[in-house]
Write an enzyme that holds these catalytic residues in place. Structure first.
Site, mmCIF file in Angstrom:
data_model
loop_
_atom_site.group_PDB
_atom_site.id
_atom_site.type_symbol
_atom_site.label_atom_id
_atom_site.label_comp_id
_atom_site.label_asym_id
_atom_site.label_seq_id
_atom_site.Cartn_x
_atom_site.Cartn_y
_atom_site.Cartn_z
ATOM 1 N N ARG A 63 20.600 -76.295 78.306
ATOM 2 C CA ARG A 63 20.153 -75.695 79.568
ATOM 3 C C ARG A 63 19.796 -76.788 80.573
ATOM 4 O O ARG A 63 20.142 -76.700 81.750
ATOM 5 C CB ARG A 63 18.946 -74.796 79.293
ATOM 6 N N HIS A 107 14.394 -69.387 87.730
ATOM 7 C CA HIS A 107 13.046 -69.880 88.005
ATOM 8 C C HIS A 107 12.434 -69.104 89.163
ATOM 9 O O HIS A 107 13.065 -68.921 90.203
ATOM 10 C CB HIS A 107 13.077 -71.369 88.365
#
Length: 298
Positions: free
Chosen positions: A243, A266
């Protein structure tokens, strides 16, 4: 034995008898409190009533200068606060002098990303075994979309749209994201789906274990680490590193911090900035290249 030692011994007995803490935990408390006893004695203290917030702060500074890490210092101060709280409850102190004294935040250690050449080597795995095909598909999806491990193992077949090359994932806070996964990931998912029924067809999960159940996060971690060793990568390969590599490579190629934020899921842009170890110079170069007001007149 000084009053300093006597009070600590009483506190440790309280933790053992009343709180029934384990011997290992008690030993840890003892070590942390012995450190403050030594410091207090060096500074002429005869009792804990003479300890104030300045001394606690000086103790924290001294501990850091002697090489104690931020996380270890936080544990030491926590033990000290608990001890002083107990002294307050015993009417030995009027207030806790360690209250409000905190350790500096521990630096956030981010995993190193895998460079593009090593990533290509990792993905070039032997696929004679159906489980290797599954693993290749998982690696391609993880790196191709920057998924969290929980998002990868939570994928169901119904979350796929292979025609458009997209996948739906459920991220943190039950937030859905629709993500492109790339043609390589699509190809390997299709290859895996051709073999998936060898392991079972009742489970909705996209990726199955050899027992026909949804693959576990621990199993994925184990398989990725094994492939890293087999493919000759120097660094330990784990899902979060893929990731991180996705984010780093995407940002290096595009410079689009906001876009990478959306792909990673996010909530805050600052998280993405830290996650991809951007520095101010890189951000400034992105701004200079992209913002209309940054273009200087000739």
């Amino acid at each position: 034995m000084t009053d300093l030692h006597t009070d600590v011994e009483r506190y440790l007995r309280y933790l053992s008898v009343e709180r029934q803490l384990s011997p290992i935990t008690l030993l840890n408390y003892q070590r942390q409190l012995e450190a403050i006893i030594n410091f207090a004695s060096e500074n002429g203290l005869q009792s804990w009533q003479q300890c104030d917030v300045t001394m606690v702060r000086n103790f924290a500074v001294r501990s850091r200068r002697k090489g104690l890490g931020a996380a270890s210092l936080a544990l030491r101060l926590s033990a000290l606060r608990s001890f002083f709280d107990w002294l307050v409850s015993q009417n030995e102190l009027k207030a806790n002098p360690a209250k409000g004294v905190s350790a500096p935040k521990a630096p956030r250690h981010l995993p190193k990303n895998i460079d593009v050449d090593d990533m290509n080597r990792l993905l070039d795995i032997d696929i004679n075994d159906p489980l290797a095909v599954r693993d290749r598909a998982m690696l391609e999806v993880m790196y191709g979309a920057g998924l969290r491990l929980s998002e990868l193992v939570g994928l169901d077949i119904k979350h796929l749209d292979l025609e458009s090359g997209e996948v739906w994932v459920m991220g943190k806070g039950s937030k859905e994201r629709r993500l492109p996964i790339g043609r390589n990931a699509v190809a390997w998912i299709e290859h895996w789906l051709d073999l998936r029924n060898l392991f079972g067809s009742e489970d909705d999960a996209l990726f199955l274990s050899k027992l026909g159940k949804r693959i576990s996060a621990r199993n994925v971690q184990k398989r990725f680490a094994e492939w890293g060793i087999k493919q000759g990568l120097n660094n330990h390969v784990h899902p979060h590193k893929l990731r991180h590599s996705f984010a780093t490579h995407m940002l290096e190629s595009s410079g689009d911090l906001r876009g990478v934020q959306e792909l990673l899921g996010h909530a805050n842009l600052s998280t993405t900035q830290i996650y991809t170890h951007l520095d101010f110079q890189h951000l400034a170069s992105v701004y200079d290249a992209a913002h209309p007001r940054a273009k200087r007149g000739k």
